[in-house]
Design a protein around this motif. Structure first.
Motif, mmCIF file in Angstrom:
data_model
loop_
_atom_site.group_PDB
_atom_site.id
_atom_site.type_symbol
_atom_site.label_atom_id
_atom_site.label_comp_id
_atom_site.label_asym_id
_atom_site.label_seq_id
_atom_site.Cartn_x
_atom_site.Cartn_y
_atom_site.Cartn_z
ATOM 1 N N UNK A 124 0.764 -1.251 0.000
ATOM 2 C CA UNK A 124 0.000 0.000 0.000
ATOM 3 C C UNK A 124 0.800 1.310 0.000
ATOM 4 N N UNK A 125 1.798 1.502 0.867
ATOM 5 C CA UNK A 125 2.372 2.846 0.988
ATOM 6 C C UNK A 125 2.910 3.432 -0.305
ATOM 7 N N UNK A 126 3.645 2.639 -1.081
ATOM 8 C CA UNK A 126 4.239 3.189 -2.303
ATOM 9 C C UNK A 126 3.166 3.639 -3.283
ATOM 10 N N UNK A 127 2.102 2.838 -3.436
ATOM 11 C CA UNK A 127 1.056 3.215 -4.382
ATOM 12 C C UNK A 127 0.225 4.391 -3.867
ATOM 13 N N UNK A 128 0.269 4.648 -2.553
ATOM 14 C CA UNK A 128 -0.405 5.812 -2.005
ATOM 15 C C UNK A 128 0.423 7.079 -2.201
#
Length: 410
Positions: A124-128
């Motif tokens: 999740x974090x990178x795509x956010x």
């Protein structure tokens, strides 16, 4: 474009990247790799048998696979930001729960939960965050986000041994306090929404991108297979297999951790300079050589160089594959997140499957050299796959991306 600019202006990019780094440090760097140096202490203190301690490590890998599969569904239901908060809080709680040696089942559940959180953190974090980062800096930004994995490996060799002098309970609690501090720092750093509005590519591009994405998933799984010998057997190989002793094994692990600390940042910077496709192929080639080196030479220089290089690519391969998925998937955020989730799942399957298979081979007479040879062969096969599908790269996507974007179709 005005909408993208307005959204980006509302996001503190540096803070979002820092939140991603903290998340990877808590969810993967500490939750997974801090357990490795704790195993001898758990056995020596009588908390678990050697076999039980190994199964608890496997519980974390199983949880990682589950988290990678469930992350997108959870984010769709309760938002990505809320999902990240729940995952980080769960990882923190797992540290404190493991300070109480109630039973094997208790530990298994909490090691699974910490692994589940790690799988979601990988997705999740990178795509956010990355949609808010200027295209020419996305490689570097993703490298910084996943540098938390390397920092966790380095911390596992530096923080845990002195903490163990206080005792196991105190060590678990100290790790929990550190994870809690990092979680608080990241809590409000994640953006609420992606900066890029959904877009749709032509069916022709979609059909041409599908084979390259499938090939990328296979390459990432093979890369995971190649990394397993160093991640699992490196210290034992140096200490017992070569007869150099535990001190020599520990020195190789320190070099492994140092490489892991800088690997993702250097890999991301390289991708910004030459593109994610060429950087990935170079990474596969260099990894294969470094793993083969340790199988054919037992000199101190060869062992140190192999440890440093392979350690760098344990987290360093992540931003490169992330950049490739973002280039090959449809340009809408959901498709890119789905592609990255699938890639993460492929890596988790390759890693867990190789760990169990190589452990079986080793237990039934397989040598360390055989395992490192298998690892090198897996990387060579991944490179062959990447080169073989090179002619299938979607030309329209390559021309659509500016040369400086750092997200080329390679």
């Amino acid at each position: 474009m005005a909408q993208v600019a307005a959204l980006s202006n509302r996001v503190n990019v540096a803070r979002a990247v820092a939140a991603g780094l903290s998340a990877s440090l808590v969810g993967i760097g500490l939750s997974r790799f801090a357990y490795t140096p704790l195993i001898p202490a758990l056995v020596a203190a009588g908390w678990f048998s050697p076999a039980d301690a190994a199964y608890l490590g496997a519980a974390n890998l199983a949880g990682y696979l589950g988290g990678a599969l469930a992350a997108r569904h959870l984010a769709a239901r309760i938002s990505a930001r809320r999902t990240m908060r729940i995952m980080l809080a769960s990882a923190v709680l797992a540290f404190f729960a493991c300070a109480a040696p109630f039973s094997f089942a208790w530990f298994f559940v909490w090691r699974f939960i910490s692994g589940f959180a790690g799988g979601a953190v990988m997705v999740l974090p990178a795509t956010m965050v990355l949609p808010h980062v200027p295209p020419a800096r996305r490689g570097l930004a993703s490298g910084v986000i996943f540098a938390g994995v390397g920092l966790g490996i380095a911390a596992s060799g530096t923080l845990v041994p002195p903490l163990l002098r206080w005792g196991l309970v105190e060590t678990w609690c100290a790790l929990g306090i550190l994870a809690l501090a990092l979680t608080i720092a990241a809590w409000n750093g994640f953006p609420d929404a992606a900066a890029q509005p959904a877009a749709h590519s032509s069916p022709r591009v979609e059909r041409r991108a599908a084979p390259t994405l499938k090939a990328l998933y296979l390459e990432y799984a093979l890369n995971a297979v190649g990394l397993v010998p160093h991640m699992v057997f490196l210290v034992d190989f140096v200490a017992r297999g070569l007869g150099h002793g535990l001190d020599a094994g520990a020195r190789c692990w320190v070099l492994f951790g140092l490489g892991a600390t800088v690997g993702p940042v250097l890999a991301g910077h390289l991708a910004d300079r030459i593109g994610f496709g060429p950087a990935l192929r170079l990474a596969l080639l260099v990894q294969a050589g470094a793993i083969a080196l340790i199988a054919v030479s037992s000199t101190a220089v060869a062992l140190g160089l192999s440890s440093l290089i392979v350690g760098a690519f344990v987290p360093g391969i992540v931003p490169l594959v992330l950049g490739r998925t973002q280039a090959l998937a449809s340009p809408d955020d959901d498709a890119r997140q789905a592609a990255w989730s699938t890639a993460t799942t492929a890596f988790a399957v390759g890693q867990a499957g190789a760990a169990y298979a190589m452990s079986f081979l080793f237990a039934h007479g397989g040598s360390h050299v055989l395992l490192f040879g298998i690892g090198a062969a897996a990387l060579v096969l991944a490179l062959i796959v990447d080169v073989a599908v090179g002619g299938l790269r979607p030309q329209s996507r390559r021309t659509a991306q500016p040369a400086s974007s750092g997200v080329d179709a390679g």
